[in-house]
Motif scaffolding. Structure first.
Motif, PDB file in Angstrom:
ATOM      1  N   THR A  50      59.127  36.289  32.859  1.00 44.73           N
ATOM      2  CA  THR A  50      60.386  36.870  33.335  1.00 44.73           C
ATOM      3  C   THR A  50      61.594  36.101  32.807  1.00 44.73           C
ATOM      4  OG1 THR A  50      60.205  35.580  35.392  1.00 44.73           O
ATOM      5  CG2 THR A  50      59.419  37.859  35.437  1.00 44.73           C
ATOM      6  N   GLY A  51      61.384  34.844  32.379  1.00 44.70           N
ATOM      7  CA  GLY A  51      62.500  34.039  31.915  1.00 44.70           C
ATOM      8  C   GLY A  51      62.683  33.989  30.413  1.00 44.70           C
ATOM      9  N   VAL A  52      61.584  34.139  29.654  1.00 48.68           N
ATOM     10  CA  VAL A  52      61.633  33.894  28.209  1.00 48.68           C
ATOM     11  C   VAL A  52      62.401  34.965  27.448  1.00 48.68           C
ATOM     12  CG1 VAL A  52      59.501  35.139  27.611  1.00 48.68           C
ATOM     13  CG2 VAL A  52      60.198  33.113  26.279  1.00 48.68           C
ATOM     14  N   ILE A  53      62.497  36.156  27.993  1.00 50.51           N
ATOM     15  CA  ILE A  53      63.060  37.278  27.242  1.00 50.51           C
ATOM     16  C   ILE A  53      64.536  37.069  26.917  1.00 50.51           C
ATOM     17  CG2 ILE A  53      63.658  38.611  29.301  1.00 50.51           C
ATOM     18  CD1 ILE A  53      62.355  39.940  25.903  1.00 50.51           C
ATOM     19  N   SER A  54      65.261  36.308  27.745  1.00 54.08           N
ATOM     20  CA  SER A  54      66.695  36.125  27.494  1.00 54.08           C
ATOM     21  C   SER A  54      66.939  35.460  26.147  1.00 54.08           C
ATOM     22  CB  SER A  54      67.329  35.296  28.618  1.00 54.08           C
ATOM     23  OG  SER A  54      66.719  34.019  28.694  1.00 54.08           O
ATOM     24  N   GLY A  55      66.095  34.489  25.770  1.00 50.23           N
ATOM     25  CA  GLY A  55      66.246  33.838  24.470  1.00 50.23           C
ATOM     26  C   GLY A  55      65.585  34.616  23.352  1.00 50.23           C
ATOM     27  N   ALA A  56      64.428  35.200  23.640  1.00 49.05           N
ATOM     28  CA  ALA A  56      63.680  35.914  22.605  1.00 49.05           C
ATOM     29  C   ALA A  56      64.446  37.128  22.088  1.00 49.05           C
ATOM     30  CB  ALA A  56      62.319  36.353  23.150  1.00 49.05           C
ATOM     31  N   LEU A  57      65.198  37.770  22.969  1.00 45.31           N
ATOM     32  CA  LEU A  57      65.918  38.978  22.571  1.00 45.31           C
ATOM     33  C   LEU A  57      66.931  38.704  21.456  1.00 45.31           C
ATOM     34  CD1 LEU A  57      66.178  41.998  23.226  1.00 45.31           C
ATOM     35  CD2 LEU A  57      67.962  41.403  24.883  1.00 45.31           C
ATOM     36  N   LEU A  58      67.503  37.513  21.452  1.00 46.30           N
ATOM     37  CA  LEU A  58      68.462  37.169  20.399  1.00 46.30           C
ATOM     38  C   LEU A  58      67.825  37.253  19.021  1.00 46.30           C
ATOM     39  CD1 LEU A  58      70.091  34.010  22.077  1.00 46.30           C
ATOM     40  CD2 LEU A  58      71.008  36.347  22.029  1.00 46.30           C
ATOM     41  N   TRP A 191      60.693  34.652  17.885  1.00 47.83           N
ATOM     42  CA  TRP A 191      60.461  35.455  19.096  1.00 47.83           C
ATOM     43  C   TRP A 191      58.988  35.778  19.298  1.00 47.83           C
ATOM     44  CZ3 TRP A 191      58.247  40.258  18.618  1.00 47.83           C
ATOM     45  CH2 TRP A 191      58.303  40.865  17.351  1.00 47.83           C
ATOM     46  N   ARG A 192      58.213  35.872  18.201  1.00 45.75           N
ATOM     47  CA  ARG A 192      56.777  36.151  18.331  1.00 45.75           C
ATOM     48  C   ARG A 192      56.075  34.984  19.035  1.00 45.75           C
ATOM     49  NH1 ARG A 192      55.562  40.609  15.197  1.00 45.75           N
ATOM     50  NH2 ARG A 192      57.120  41.110  13.610  1.00 45.75           N
ATOM     51  N   TRP A 193      56.469  33.764  18.683  1.00 46.36           N
ATOM     52  CA  TRP A 193      55.903  32.596  19.353  1.00 46.36           C
ATOM     53  C   TRP A 193      56.359  32.515  20.806  1.00 46.36           C
ATOM     54  CZ3 TRP A 193      51.983  29.957  17.521  1.00 46.36           C
ATOM     55  CH2 TRP A 193      51.742  29.953  16.142  1.00 46.36           C
ATOM     56  N   MET A 194      57.652  32.775  21.029  1.00 49.09           N
ATOM     57  CA  MET A 194      58.188  32.705  22.394  1.00 49.09           C
ATOM     58  C   MET A 194      57.430  33.619  23.350  1.00 49.09           C
ATOM     59  SD  MET A 194      62.308  32.727  21.790  1.00 49.09           S
ATOM     60  CE  MET A 194      63.209  31.294  21.181  1.00 49.09           C
ATOM     61  N   LEU A 195      57.203  34.856  22.911  1.00 54.82           N
ATOM     62  CA  LEU A 195      56.582  35.855  23.782  1.00 54.82           C
ATOM     63  C   LEU A 195      55.054  35.838  23.703  1.00 54.82           C
ATOM     64  CD1 LEU A 195      59.078  38.781  23.089  1.00 54.82           C
ATOM     65  CD2 LEU A 195      58.902  37.434  25.183  1.00 54.82           C
ATOM     66  N   GLY A 196      54.522  35.462  22.547  1.00 51.83           N
ATOM     67  CA  GLY A 196      53.074  35.482  22.363  1.00 51.83           C
ATOM     68  C   GLY A 196      52.357  34.306  22.984  1.00 51.83           C
ATOM     69  N   ILE A 197      53.072  33.181  23.153  1.00 47.71           N
ATOM     70  CA  ILE A 197      52.437  31.963  23.656  1.00 47.71           C
ATOM     71  C   ILE A 197      51.941  32.111  25.090  1.00 47.71           C
ATOM     72  CG2 ILE A 197      54.462  30.832  24.663  1.00 47.71           C
ATOM     73  CD1 ILE A 197      53.588  28.276  23.223  1.00 47.71           C
ATOM     74  N   ALA A 198      52.461  33.104  25.809  1.00 42.34           N
ATOM     75  CA  ALA A 198      52.041  33.320  27.196  1.00 42.34           C
ATOM     76  C   ALA A 198      50.566  33.679  27.301  1.00 42.34           C
ATOM     77  CB  ALA A 198      52.886  34.421  27.834  1.00 42.34           C
ATOM     78  N   GLY A 199      49.972  34.144  26.209  1.00 37.84           N
ATOM     79  CA  GLY A 199      48.556  34.495  26.241  1.00 37.84           C
ATOM     80  C   GLY A 199      47.651  33.290  26.429  1.00 37.84           C
ATOM     81  N   THR A 200      48.119  32.091  26.046  1.00 35.30           N
ATOM     82  CA  THR A 200      47.269  30.898  26.121  1.00 35.30           C
ATOM     83  C   THR A 200      46.909  30.514  27.549  1.00 35.30           C
ATOM     84  OG1 THR A 200      48.238  30.089  24.051  1.00 35.30           O
ATOM     85  CG2 THR A 200      47.059  28.482  25.414  1.00 35.30           C
ATOM     86  N   PRO A 201      47.885  30.318  28.459  1.00 36.03           N
ATOM     87  CA  PRO A 201      47.487  30.001  29.837  1.00 36.03           C
ATOM     88  C   PRO A 201      46.721  31.134  30.516  1.00 36.03           C
ATOM     89  CG  PRO A 201      49.882  30.269  29.666  1.00 36.03           C
ATOM     90  CD  PRO A 201      49.350  30.240  28.289  1.00 36.03           C
ATOM     91  N   ALA A 202      46.957  32.373  30.093  1.00 33.93           N
ATOM     92  CA  ALA A 202      46.202  33.493  30.672  1.00 33.93           C
ATOM     93  C   ALA A 202      44.723  33.373  30.319  1.00 33.93           C
ATOM     94  CB  ALA A 202      46.760  34.822  30.168  1.00 33.93           C
ATOM     95  N   VAL A 203      44.434  32.993  29.081  1.00 28.18           N
ATOM     96  CA  VAL A 203      43.035  32.805  28.665  1.00 28.18           C
ATOM     97  C   VAL A 203      42.421  31.632  29.422  1.00 28.18           C
ATOM     98  CG1 VAL A 203      41.539  32.178  26.735  1.00 28.18           C
ATOM     99  CG2 VAL A 203      43.369  33.844  26.400  1.00 28.18           C
ATOM    100  N   ILE A 204      43.195  30.551  29.604  1.00 24.12           N
ATOM    101  CA  ILE A 204      42.699  29.389  30.359  1.00 24.12           C
ATOM    102  C   ILE A 204      42.343  29.789  31.782  1.00 24.12           C
ATOM    103  CG2 ILE A 204      43.350  27.145  31.331  1.00 24.12           C
ATOM    104  CD1 ILE A 204      45.070  26.714  28.814  1.00 24.12           C
ATOM    105  N   GLN A 205      43.226  30.543  32.436  1.00 25.03           N
ATOM    106  CA  GLN A 205      42.936  30.973  33.804  1.00 25.03           C
ATOM    107  C   GLN A 205      41.739  31.917  33.840  1.00 25.03           C
ATOM    108  OE1 GLN A 205      45.633  33.610  36.041  1.00 25.03           O
ATOM    109  NE2 GLN A 205      45.573  32.118  37.703  1.00 25.03           N
ATOM    110  N   LEU A 206      41.620  32.768  32.850  1.00 29.23           N
ATOM    111  CA  LEU A 206      40.496  33.696  32.789  1.00 29.23           C
ATOM    112  C   LEU A 206      39.175  32.932  32.761  1.00 29.23           C
ATOM    113  CD1 LEU A 206      39.881  36.738  32.581  1.00 29.23           C
ATOM    114  CD2 LEU A 206      39.932  36.496  30.096  1.00 29.23           C
ATOM    115  N   VAL A 207      39.126  31.850  32.004  1.00 31.03           N
ATOM    116  CA  VAL A 207      37.916  31.025  31.947  1.00 31.03           C
ATOM    117  C   VAL A 207      37.689  30.320  33.285  1.00 31.03           C
ATOM    118  CG1 VAL A 207      36.855  29.012  30.851  1.00 31.03           C
ATOM    119  CG2 VAL A 207      38.081  30.687  29.451  1.00 31.03           C
ATOM    120  N   LEU A 208      38.764  29.778  33.876  1.00 27.74           N
ATOM    121  CA  LEU A 208      38.635  29.074  35.155  1.00 27.74           C
ATOM    122  C   LEU A 208      38.144  29.989  36.271  1.00 27.74           C
ATOM    123  CD1 LEU A 208      41.865  26.856  35.153  1.00 27.74           C
ATOM    124  CD2 LEU A 208      39.506  26.082  34.875  1.00 27.74           C
TER     125      LEU A 208
END
Length: 506
Positions: A50-58, A191-208
């Motif tokens: 919810t917070g990252v989009i303000s910078g990524a949109l630029l 912006w691809r890194w800013m928005l795409g990096i969120a997938g990493t903790p999601a995968v970690i939680q999925l494993v946990l």
């Protein structure tokens, strides 16, 4: 018989005063803390996305000329995650009740991962918008599931603090989004890194989640009592374990008796008849009202538009506005830590009233300084007063109105309805977020910045009245004791409703 009654009220304040050695703390059970932080990864993703989009949109505007030239596309990219969150919160209640908290968390992680991947490889704005919708679904699922899951594995005496950890993860995610926005400004494909990096903790939680337990209360509701007992044994030592199991079983039997149709028509009953129960209506007014006022008192406006507000207050440079916004985000995370400490000491109601009183004071400062500056006084003193009001707002909002609505909504509904009612309540929160996010700047253009904050000031005053009359204190109470509060509010103390303890003593 008196001792028996005390023993049965496992987790209540009277029980813990009688048996202080059975009180649980954060340091006594690292299993609970571990489960809390693992579940809280959903909150981290919630805050980050919810917070990252303000910078990524630029940077999206730099890569796609069509986005740069279209305010509608820019709004759609930002708003699509909020739209997804509304659907995710509504569906999350159903999935939590039917498939369990663990399954709902896994679904959220899949949505986060799919959405992040689609955004990272998006060749055009359309795929970005689709990816943002999937991320929003994940945010909606997480906003319902994470606090509910944490609450149901937590001892009553530390439940508020543990649920507030999820709010800390949300504010930490928002803070990290600002930090990462700064750190990736010179990286190719920013912006691809800013928005795409969120997938990493999601995968970690999925494993946990493969190794984490299902909610014991949900397991008990589904008559999987042996599994529920195994989970509870990791949370409570004997003899409190036996007391917790007894009170849980007695409460489930009473709830099934009160809602006789539930076992023979579960899904239809949930969605068509839930509000025919007066105690559920009263509880929902409390929970949904808190969620609505959390948004309508302006937190989304402050967090999403803090750089814009700071610029309108006189700090025109982007760098200055972004730096001060980063400080605001850090204050938000720090205030939430204070809330974790206070919520189980001061109590939900007192903490909320104190928080709202402080919000009123900060909005008076913020609206007055912005009004004076916007009506012909360019003094930088008023600009700094506005920034001080902004910081004061966050400091005072974060400990109370930040975590309390989420904590209360995990406590006030019966087990059978906790998912659907919590989902509907979270949906109201997200609808309020959308309304505030898309309307605030229009109000500023129409009536001015100071006047817009005056509207929030009036709403905050109404919120104080609402909390005084509609929100009970639930600090240290078991789920069963909270359930009896609503029955008394709905039917009166003279209504022939026996508590579990009274039934057990006869």
């Amino acid at each position: 018989m008196a001792d028996m009654c005390v023993s049965i009220k496992a987790g209540s304040s009277d029980y813990l005063e009688k048996h202080p050695e059975r009180r649980r703390s954060f340091s006594q059970n690292f299993y609970i803390v571990g489960v809390t932080f693992a579940a809280g990864i959903g909150g981290l993703l919630f805050g980050y996305d919810t917070g990252v989009i303000s910078g990524a949109l630029l940077y999206i505007k730099d890569d796609f000329e069509v986005v740069k030239n279209s305010s509608f596309l820019q709004e759609l990219i930002v708003a699509m995650a909020l739209v997804g969150a509304i659907f995710g919160a509504a569906l999350g209640g159903y999935i939590n009740d039917s498939l369990g908290r663990k399954a709902a968390t896994i679904v959220a992680d899949i949505c986060f991962t799919v959405g992040s991947l689609l955004i990272a490889i998006a060749p055009n704005p359309t795929l970005i918008i689709v990816g943002r919708f999937f991320v929003g679904l994940g945010v909606g699922f997480a906003s319902v599931t994470a606090p509910m899951y944490i609450a149901e594995v937590s001892p009553s005496e530390i439940r508020g603090g543990l649920v507030s950890v999820n709010c800390l993860m949300i504010t930490t995610g928002q803070f990290l989004s600002f930090v990462i926005n700064y750190g990736l400004t010179r990286v190719p494909g920013t912006w691809r890194w800013m928005l795409g990096i969120a997938g990493t903790p999601a995968v970690i939680q999925l494993v946990l989640m493969v190794f984490l337990p299902e909610s014991p209360r949900w397991l008990y509701l589904k008559n999987r009592k042996e599994e529920a007992t195994n989970v509870l044994s990791k949370i409570y030592p004997s003899p409190r374990l036996e007391d917790e199991i007894y009170i849980l079983e007695a409460h489930m039997e009473q709830e099934q008796k009160d809602k006789g149709q539930l076992s023979c028509g579960y899904f239809t009953y949930k969605y068509t008849d839930v509000f025919k129960l007066k105690e559920i209506r009263v509880a929902f007014i409390c929970g949904a009202g808190l969620q609505a006022f959390q948004q309508l008192t302006g937190i989304s406006v402050i967090m999403y538009y803090s750089p814009t507000i700071i610029q309108l207050a006189g700090f025109k440079l982007n760098e200055s506005a972004l730096f001060l916004s980063l400080i605001v985000s850090a204050i938000n995370a720090g205030g939430t830590i204070i809330g974790i400490y206070l919520i189980d000491i001061v109590g939900r109601k007192k903490l909320t009233l104190s928080s709202l009183t402080g919000v009123v004071g900060s909005l008076i400062l913020l609206s007055a300084s912005c009004y004076v500056r916007g009506h012909g006084n360019p003094s930088f003193v008023y600009g700094w007063l506005a920034v001080a009001g902004l910081a004061l707002y966050i400091i005072l909002f974060a400990p109370g109105m930040g975590p309390v609505p989420w904590a209360v909504n995990t406590e006030i509904y019966p087990e059978e309805f906790r998912g659907i009612c919590g989902g509907m309540s979270a949906t109201i929160n997200w609808v309020g977020c959308v309304i505030m996010s898309i309307s605030f700047l229009s109000f500023v253009d129409a009536i001015g910045l100071g006047e817009s904050f005056m509207i929030l000031l009036v709403v905050a005053c109404v919120a104080i009245v609402f909390v005084i009359f509609c929100v009970p204190e639930t600090k240290g109470l078991t789920f069963e004791e909270v359930s009896n509060i609503w029955k008394e509010k709905a039917y009166g103390k003279n209504k022939n409703i026996e508590s579990i303890v009274e039934q057990a003593s006869t």
